[in-house]
Design an enzyme around this catalytic site. Structure first.
Site, PDB file in Angstrom:
ATOM      1  CB  SER A 130      -0.960   0.000   1.188  1.00 11.15           C
ATOM      2  OG  SER A 130      -0.264   0.177   2.395  1.00 11.15           O
ATOM      3  CG  ASN A 131       3.542   2.638   3.071  1.00  9.80           C
ATOM      4  OD1 ASN A 131       3.351   3.824   3.336  1.00  9.80           O
ATOM      5  ND2 ASN A 131       3.313   1.663   3.939  1.00  9.80           N
ATOM      6  CG  ASN A 152      12.904   1.017   6.681  1.00  4.56           C
ATOM      7  OD1 ASN A 152      12.056   0.471   5.967  1.00  4.56           O
ATOM      8  ND2 ASN A 152      13.022   0.732   7.972  1.00  4.56           N
ATOM      9  CG  HIS A 176      10.257   0.980  12.279  1.00  2.96           C
ATOM     10  ND1 HIS A 176      10.512  -0.348  12.049  1.00  2.96           N
ATOM     11  CD2 HIS A 176       9.837   1.063  13.569  1.00  2.96           C
ATOM     12  CE1 HIS A 176      10.286  -1.045  13.153  1.00  2.96           C
ATOM     13  NE2 HIS A 176       9.868  -0.211  14.090  1.00  2.96           N
ATOM     14  CG  ASP A 178      14.167  -0.836  12.288  1.00  5.28           C
ATOM     15  OD1 ASP A 178      13.950  -0.614  11.087  1.00  5.28           O
ATOM     16  OD2 ASP A 178      13.649  -1.779  12.910  1.00  5.28           O
TER      17      ASP A 178
HETATM   18  C1  GAR Z   1       4.259  -0.707   6.728  1.00  7.28           C
HETATM   19  O1  GAR Z   1       3.442  -0.421   7.820  1.00  7.28           O
HETATM   20  C2  GAR Z   1       5.696  -0.453   7.086  1.00  7.28           C
HETATM   21  O2  GAR Z   1       5.880   0.573   7.993  1.00  7.28           O
HETATM   22  C3  GAR Z   1       6.119  -1.754   7.666  1.00  7.28           C
HETATM   23  O3  GAR Z   1       5.493  -2.721   6.857  1.00  7.28           O
HETATM   24  C4  GAR Z   1       4.240  -2.193   6.423  1.00  7.28           C
HETATM   25  C5  GAR Z   1       4.102  -2.457   4.935  1.00  7.28           C
HETATM   26  O4  GAR Z   1       2.803  -2.150   4.536  1.00  7.28           O
HETATM   27  N1  GAR Z   1       7.533  -1.901   7.690  1.00  7.28           N
HETATM   28  C6  GAR Z   1       8.190  -2.492   8.687  1.00  7.28           C
HETATM   29  O5  GAR Z   1       7.637  -2.994   9.627  1.00  7.28           O
HETATM   30  C7  GAR Z   1       9.715  -2.449   8.547  1.00  7.28           C
HETATM   31  N2  GAR Z   1      10.333  -2.779   9.776  1.00  7.28           N
HETATM   32  P1  GAR Z   1       2.443  -2.048   2.985  1.00  7.28           P
HETATM   33  O6  GAR Z   1       2.987  -3.305   2.325  1.00  7.28           O
HETATM   34  O7  GAR Z   1       0.947  -1.991   2.933  1.00  7.28           O
HETATM   35  O8  GAR Z   1       3.088  -0.841   2.427  1.00  7.28           O
END
Ligand code: GAR
Length: 319
Positions: A145-146, A234, A236, A277
């Site tokens: 989604s990001n 990144n 987080h 991180d």
């Molecule tokens: C996001 O919330 C991101 O912050 C997290 O994974 C999710 C991916 O969501 N990342 C971590 O936890 C990294 N340590 P998405 O696939 O819907 O973008």
């Protein structure tokens, strides 16, 4: 030759063809308009040649440029053509050289916000001088989604392009998002990523000069950090330095935050170094946690923050 032109302009294939259509429509419209004005002014074979030349040159120098901007705006390409016009006006000496050829200000100030504080980001100044066009690879392992928000935010950007999606899970949602946006996907394997060449040859082949981790759960090998110094960021889903490190990703982070009885959580966008991180923070945004919140409802709040801020922070950072 067309490929080289596309690379020079730094645009996607889709945008390249839209630009061609704009140029085509502008040329035709200018020619028709010139013919119409000529007959409206009553110019014919007997008219003194200089008047005819002046009209044509005027239409080419001014009319053409206005029409170009008009069609450009209509087809969603205002940014590209405005940059093109500014460049032309600077060459003609009409506009002062306040900006560089790729539209960046010469007094560059890559500044970002951490809460309400502004931090100066000097590292990226050097980086952008080397790479006027930024080609991003989004690394993602999940739903994407990001990645989707970033792709759509930068879709019509003239100098920041999402050129590649890198994924380590064959069935991940991010793959169909990339396909829907005609972005190539590089599927990677553990062995080569951690003990081989880390796919650096492929990244170079795509001209990648910036990497965005958007839900990518593998650690970034030292070789890749070294190949892209201060060029990997990144996101987080917590307020680092708390709730970060190995094993802290996705729902695990939200479960830990709720279990600890925190009153707020948030997101951290940071540079990536060889430790999980721990790279220098770039941006944080917060949200409150209510007593009724669960890890799932917190995850939703965090996604809202991520989608709102991540694309904008990337754009500000790279502008
Ligand atoms: C996001 O919330 C991101 O912050 C997290 O994974 C999710 C991916 O969501 N990342 C971590 O936890 C990294 N340590 P998405 O696939 O819907 O973008």
């Amino acid at each position: 030759m067309l490929k080289r032109l596309q690379e020079k302009w730094g645009v996607s294939t889709r945008q390249f063809w839209i630009l061609f259509i704009v140029f085509g429509l502008t040329g035709t419209t200018t020619a028709l308009l010139t013919r119409y004005i000529t007959s409206w002014l009553g110019m014919d074979a007997g008219t003194f040649w200089l008047w005819k030349v002046l009209l044509r040159v005027g239409m080419l120098v001014f009319g053409y440029q206005f029409i170009l901007l008009g069609y450009g705006a209509l087809l969603g390409q205002w940014a590209f053509f405005w940059k093109y016009e500014r460049k032309l006006l600077r060459k003609m000496g009409i506009l002062r050289k306040e900006t560089t050829d790729d539209g960046r200000q010469t007094t560059e100030n890559s500044r970002l916000f951490i809460d309400d504080r502004i931090i100066q980001n000097s590292k990226l100044k050097t980086q952008n001088k080397e790479f006027p066009t930024v080609r991003i690879a989004i690394f993602a392992s999940g739903a994407g989604s990001n990645a989707e928000k970033i792709i759509s935010h930068l879709k019509n950007h003239s100098s920041i392009i999402v050129s590649l999606v890198v994924c380590n899970k064959p069935g991940a949602g991010v793959i169909s998002i990339a396909a829907a946006n005609e972005i190539p996907v590089l599927l990677i394997e553990k062995e080569r990523f951690f003990r081989g060449d880390t796919y650096i040859p492929e990244l170079s082949a795509y001209g990648i000069n910036f990497i965005v981790l958007a839900g990518f759960l593998w650690k970034i090998p030292e070789a890749l950090v070294a190949a892209y110094p201060n060029q990997i960021i990144n996101i987080h889903p917590a307020l680092l330095p708390k709730y970060g490190g190995k094993g802290m990703y996705g729902m695990k982070v939200h479960e830990a935050v709720i279990a600890a009885g925190e009153k707020e959580s948030g997101i951290t966008i940071h540079y990536v170094n060889e430790h999980f991180d721990e790279g220098e923070p770039i941006f944080q945004a917060r949200c409150p946690i209510d007593e009724t919140d669960t890890p799932e409802s917190l995850a939703q709040k965090i996604h809202v923050l991520e989608h709102r801020h991540f694309p904008e922070v990337i754009e500000k950072l790279l502008k």
